[in-house]
Design a protein around this motif. Structure first.
Motif, PDB file in Angstrom:
ATOM      1  N   HIS A 179       0.841  -1.205   0.000  1.00  0.00           N
ATOM      2  CA  HIS A 179       0.000   0.000   0.000  1.00  0.00           C
ATOM      3  C   HIS A 179       0.877   1.256   0.000  1.00  0.00           C
ATOM      4  O   HIS A 179       1.947   1.274   0.603  1.00  0.00           O
ATOM      5  CB  HIS A 179      -0.919   0.032   1.223  1.00  0.00           C
ATOM      6  N   ILE A 180       0.368   2.300  -0.663  1.00  0.00           N
ATOM      7  CA  ILE A 180       1.070   3.587  -0.715  1.00  0.00           C
ATOM      8  C   ILE A 180       0.088   4.707  -0.393  1.00  0.00           C
ATOM      9  O   ILE A 180      -1.009   4.752  -0.949  1.00  0.00           O
ATOM     10  CB  ILE A 180       1.658   3.870  -2.119  1.00  0.00           C
ATOM     11  N   VAL A 181       0.499   5.599   0.485  1.00  0.00           N
ATOM     12  CA  VAL A 181      -0.231   6.832   0.777  1.00  0.00           C
ATOM     13  C   VAL A 181       0.689   7.980   0.395  1.00  0.00           C
ATOM     14  O   VAL A 181       1.859   7.997   0.782  1.00  0.00           O
ATOM     15  CB  VAL A 181      -0.598   6.920   2.276  1.00  0.00           C
ATOM     16  N   MET A 182       0.157   8.930  -0.383  1.00  0.00           N
ATOM     17  CA  MET A 182       0.912  10.135  -0.741  1.00  0.00           C
ATOM     18  C   MET A 182      -0.053  11.301  -0.590  1.00  0.00           C
ATOM     19  O   MET A 182      -0.918  11.504  -1.429  1.00  0.00           O
ATOM     20  CB  MET A 182       1.456  10.020  -2.167  1.00  0.00           C
ATOM     21  N   TRP A 183       0.104  12.025   0.505  1.00  0.00           N
ATOM     22  CA  TRP A 183      -0.793  13.139   0.817  1.00  0.00           C
ATOM     23  C   TRP A 183       0.008  14.436   0.894  1.00  0.00           C
ATOM     24  O   TRP A 183       1.083  14.479   1.476  1.00  0.00           O
ATOM     25  CB  TRP A 183      -1.466  12.927   2.171  1.00  0.00           C
TER      26      TRP A 183
END
Length: 175
Positions: free
Chosen positions: A86-90
């Motif tokens: 999983h990847i989160v880029m905020w």
């Protein structure tokens, strides 16, 4: 109540918002029973830069293009590190006071080397290609736009401008 999700699917979560970013929510989003590593980078506003006291940062961005570029970065990360789950880029826009997060990147993978390497590469690439601009607002009331040293298109544009100016100068000298 915990959000139900299919753990066989990979998650890529891109967010550009004016709201405060939540690091725990990012970790919750990337955590997986299949992964032993959750890496996170949290970029925050610091109070001093080059001896000047900062009140806050103000971010502006071209949101549609920024999201497209962020998705491209995530796609490249998945190709470079296929084990990433999983990847989160905020990224936050608007006013970001001292100690608050401007950017959060979180990555999960079965082993730490993949998640740690991908997290760093995501951040470095974001600064180089995503159209988001930062202005430092100082405690004395002055402001200054800051250029990312990593920004590739700024270097390309300045090199093109130098070439154009040199060509113009050569043409002017020969006429």
């Amino acid at each position: 109540m915990m959000e139900e999700r299919n753990e066989t699917e990979n998650i890529t979560d891109i967010l550009i918002t004016k709201e405060k970013l939540d690091a725990q929510a990012a970790i919750d989003k990337v955590s997986s029973e299949y992964c032993g590593a959750n890496s996170i980078f949290i970029g925050t506003t610091r109070d001093i830069q080059n001896g000047r006291h900062i009140l806050k940062l103000e971010y502006e961005g071209y949101e549609l293009m920024a999201k497209k570029e962020m998705l491209k970065i995530c796609d490249k990360m998945r190709k470079s590190w296929p084990e990433i789950k999983h990847i989160v880029m905020w990224h936050r826009l608007g006013s970001v006071p001292v100690k608050e997060a401007s950017v959060i990147i979180a990555v999960s993978s079965p082993h730490r080397i993949d998640s740690m390497s991908a997290t760093q590469q995501c951040m470095d690439t974001l600064k180089a290609v995503v159209p988001i601009w930062k202005q430092e607002v100082y405690t004395d009331g002055t402001k200054e736009w800051k250029e990312n040293k990593e920004c590739g298109w700024n270097k390309e544009n300045s090199e093109a401008l130098k070439t154009e100016n040199n060509a113009h100068a050569q043409c002017s000298n020969t006429s």
